[in-house]
Design an enzyme around this catalytic site. Structure first.
Site, PDB file in Angstrom:
ATOM      1  N   GLU A 294       0.728  -1.072  -0.020  1.00  0.00           N
ATOM      2  CA  GLU A 294       0.151   0.171  -0.094  1.00  0.00           C
ATOM      3  C   GLU A 294       0.761   1.306  -0.189  1.00  0.00           C
ATOM      4  O   GLU A 294       0.366   2.181  -0.586  1.00  0.00           O
ATOM      5  CB  GLU A 294      -0.866   0.096   1.489  1.00  0.00           C
ATOM      6  CG  GLU A 294      -2.350   0.588   0.796  1.00  0.00           C
ATOM      7  CD  GLU A 294      -3.213   0.168   2.240  1.00  0.00           C
ATOM      8  OE1 GLU A 294      -3.607  -0.766   2.160  1.00  0.00           O
ATOM      9  OE2 GLU A 294      -3.632   1.063   2.975  1.00  0.00           O
ATOM     10  N   HIS A 323       7.803 -26.404   1.246  1.00  0.00           N
ATOM     11  CA  HIS A 323       7.176 -27.674   0.355  1.00  0.00           C
ATOM     12  C   HIS A 323       5.978 -27.464  -0.450  1.00  0.00           C
ATOM     13  O   HIS A 323       5.120 -27.943  -0.916  1.00  0.00           O
ATOM     14  CB  HIS A 323       6.803 -28.645   1.529  1.00  0.00           C
ATOM     15  CG  HIS A 323       7.873 -29.231   2.483  1.00  0.00           C
ATOM     16  ND1 HIS A 323       8.645 -30.327   2.074  1.00  0.00           N
ATOM     17  CD2 HIS A 323       8.242 -28.580   3.477  1.00  0.00           C
ATOM     18  CE1 HIS A 323       9.615 -30.210   2.954  1.00  0.00           C
ATOM     19  NE2 HIS A 323       9.465 -29.317   4.109  1.00  0.00           N
ATOM     20  N   LYS A 436     -13.064   1.721  -1.904  1.00  0.00           N
ATOM     21  CA  LYS A 436     -13.952   1.925  -0.885  1.00  0.00           C
ATOM     22  C   LYS A 436     -14.971   2.928  -1.270  1.00  0.00           C
ATOM     23  O   LYS A 436     -16.465   2.614  -0.927  1.00  0.00           O
ATOM     24  CB  LYS A 436     -13.215   2.644   0.399  1.00  0.00           C
ATOM     25  CG  LYS A 436     -12.550   2.095   1.314  1.00  0.00           C
ATOM     26  CD  LYS A 436     -11.901   3.005   2.504  1.00  0.00           C
ATOM     27  CE  LYS A 436     -11.018   2.195   3.508  1.00  0.00           C
ATOM     28  NZ  LYS A 436     -10.517   3.085   4.676  1.00  0.00           N
TER      29      LYS A 436
HETATM   30  O1  PA5 Z   1      -3.296   1.824   5.753  1.00  0.00           O
HETATM   31  C1  PA5 Z   1      -4.290   2.140   5.600  1.00  0.00           C
HETATM   32  O2  PA5 Z   1      -4.548   3.361   5.372  1.00  0.00           O
HETATM   33  C2  PA5 Z   1      -5.681   1.275   5.432  1.00  0.00           C
HETATM   34  O3  PA5 Z   1      -5.262  -0.176   5.195  1.00  0.00           O
HETATM   35  C3  PA5 Z   1      -6.582   1.435   6.422  1.00  0.00           C
HETATM   36  O4  PA5 Z   1      -6.076   1.131   7.599  1.00  0.00           O
HETATM   37  C4  PA5 Z   1      -8.021   0.631   6.111  1.00  0.00           C
HETATM   38  O5  PA5 Z   1      -8.447   0.711   5.028  1.00  0.00           O
HETATM   39  C5  PA5 Z   1      -8.731   0.893   7.025  1.00  0.00           C
HETATM   40  O6  PA5 Z   1      -9.193   2.052   7.152  1.00  0.00           O
HETATM   41  P1  PA5 Z   1      -9.818   2.826   8.663  1.00  0.00           P
HETATM   42  O7  PA5 Z   1      -8.984   2.567   9.886  1.00  0.00           O
HETATM   43  O8  PA5 Z   1     -10.126   4.114   8.159  1.00  0.00           O
HETATM   44  O9  PA5 Z   1     -10.987   2.027   8.804  1.00  0.00           O
END
Ligand code: PA5
Length: 466
Positions: A294, A323, A436
């Site tokens: 990410e 394995h 989202k």
């Molecule tokens: O790293 C990130 O920003 C995302 O993985 C968020 O943590 C994830 O989408 C969850 O978002 P939120 O904490 O706003 O629910």
């Protein structure tokens, strides 16, 4: 301290085509790395830089509040359910799985020293959710809703289901069974918790989800199950001090960042494998995969050029995946760099009894499972070298809160430095936001009507089952 061994990315070991002249590269990049590290440290307190995660190890106030709450509810709950996704769950899960004795939730209350069981509900599979609800007594369950944005559909949907159930069992008192962890200023969860009067913990500004493990997002669950959070933060602080060194020759986060960057851009290694030789660290690999994917998978660089950066992270568990995946790693495309994650000393030693005379297995008797585990890791590494596959080894002395703090913080800094080398923003996630937003549209959220119509059309053409 945690160590990094990068011997097996050298061209002397794996050949010119796949290996690097590493000292020459360290020298070439030393000024750039010096600047990146200096910038990270001088910008970390500036608003809008998304670097507040670098200060979390020093946040005495959060530690105090978290410990105070954990002490207050000691012995009150049998179970904790964490509702969160991505960065709001993976770090907590990684640390709990690493630091709590394996099979924690199967131990008796006495074996757990009266600390609660802990469940991370980081998916919205209805079958999983209903099964969990059958094994916990809601009256004795603490729900920690974690969402920084305060509106992630999956988390809020789960919260709504649980709130309703809790309220019908406990009436007004249900509020004592809910805690919220969210952004300090904005979001629906913030509004709701103010209105309902939940105990609330805040995620500081400029701490993105995947960098939030050492905020209340992680520290609160850790304290609730008896993990020593001060030892964790001591590990972070000691690693932070070491990583302030702007000389790449002495900074392991910078070294591994540059190695990955060069392996990707010069040697076409588009995959980064995280391979712990410790079952307890298996969810650290999941957490790393999110952090790496990410943060570094970006369409555009900071100058708005289309770049499509990033390596695909893959989780692989030693010995289990020897394995299954190692055949591919050795003989398939030479497009990976493998990170071995090894533990010097396990908490336990298991001896293999000398009970058979068969030549095919008698050699095992009298040795330890520990020795076999280390031998398996060495053999996998040796075979990768034979096939000229680049690999590094990160060694952690023991699995303790102190070293887990060091390890995760080191990966965070490594990721930030790699992002700077690619010249991308490692702290946003427009690709995640995109899907989202599509979910909001498909679930008829007000304000998303136009994209909802467009999307429904698109999905029906693509044979969606909805
Ligand atoms: O790293 C990130 O920003 C995302 O993985 C968020 O943590 C994830 O989408 C969850 O978002 P939120 O904490 O706003 O629910």
């Amino acid at each position: 301290m945690i160590e990094l061994n990068y011997r097996n990315i050298r061209k002397e070991v794996i050949g010119e085509e796949n290996g690097l002249n590493i000292q020459e590269e360290f020298d070439n990049y030393s000024d750039k790395i010096r600047q990146i590290i200096a910038d990270l440290n001088s910008n970390k307190d500036k608003p809008g830089q998304n670097l507040q995660w670098m200060n979390l190890g020093y946040n005495e106030e959060t530690i105090w509040y978290v410990k105070e709450y954990a002490a207050m509810v000691e012995n009150r709950f049998d179970d904790i359910i964490i509702l969160g996704l991505g960065g709001s769950a993976l770090g907590g899960k990684a640390v709990c799985e690493a630091l709590l004795p394996p099979y924690w939730n199967f131990l008796t209350k006495e074996q757990r020293n009266n600390y609660p069981r802990i469940f991370f509900l980081d998916n919205i599979d209805p079958d999983q959710m209903s099964s969990l609800l059958k094994i916990v007594n809601l009256k004795k369950t603490l729900i920690n809703v974690i969402t920084k944005s305060g509106s992630t559909a999956e988390v809020m949907a789960q919260y709504m289901v649980l709130k309703d159930l809790l309220e019908s069992e406990l009436g007004d008192d249900y509020r004592k069974n809910v805690i919220a962890t969210t952004d300090i200023n904005m979001g629906i969860l913030k509004q709701l918790s103010d209105q309902e009067g939940y105990k609330t913990f805040y995620i500081p500004d400029d701490v993105g989800g995947r960098f939030s493990v050492f905020s209340a997002v992680g520290l609160l669950p850790f304290a609730l199950v008896g993990i020593n959070i001060e030892e964790i933060t001591q590990g972070i602080k000691d690693m932070d001090l070491a990583l302030k060194n702007t000389d790449i020759n002495y900074n392991i986060a910078a070294q591994n960042a540059l190695i990955h960057y060069l392996m990707n851009t010069k040697k076409n290694k588009s995959i980064s494998v995280m391979m712990p030789y410790s079952n307890r660290l298996r969810f650290v690999a999941d957490w790393y995969c999110q952090l790496w994917a990410e943060s570094l998978g970006k369409e555009r660089d900071k100058n708005n050029n289309i770049v499509h950066t990033g390596q695909t992270p893959v989780k692989s568990i030693g010995v289990t995946d020897q394995h299954s995946q190692i055949q591919l790693y050795n003989e398939g495309p030479n497009d990976k760099i493998i990170n071995f994650l090894r533990v010097k000393e396990f908490d336990t030693t298991i001896e293999i009894p000398k009970i058979f005379e068969y030549t095919g297995i008698s050699y095992l008797g009298g040795k330890t499972i520990n020795k076999l585990y280390q031998a398996e890791a060495d053999s996998t590494m040796a075979s990768l070298i034979d096939y000229k596959r680049p690999n590094v080894t990160i060694t952690i002395p023991r699995i303790t809160p102190y070293y887990l703090g060091q390890l995760l913080y080191m990966f965070e800094v490594q990721t930030a430095i790699t992002g700077a080398l690619y010249n991308i923003n490692a702290f946003n996630q427009p690709g995640v936001e995109q899907s989202k937003n599509y979910t909001y549209a498909l679930m008829d959220r007000v304000g998303y009507e136009d994209s909802a119509n467009e999307l429904k059309q698109k999905l029906s053409e693509n044979l969606s089952i909805v």
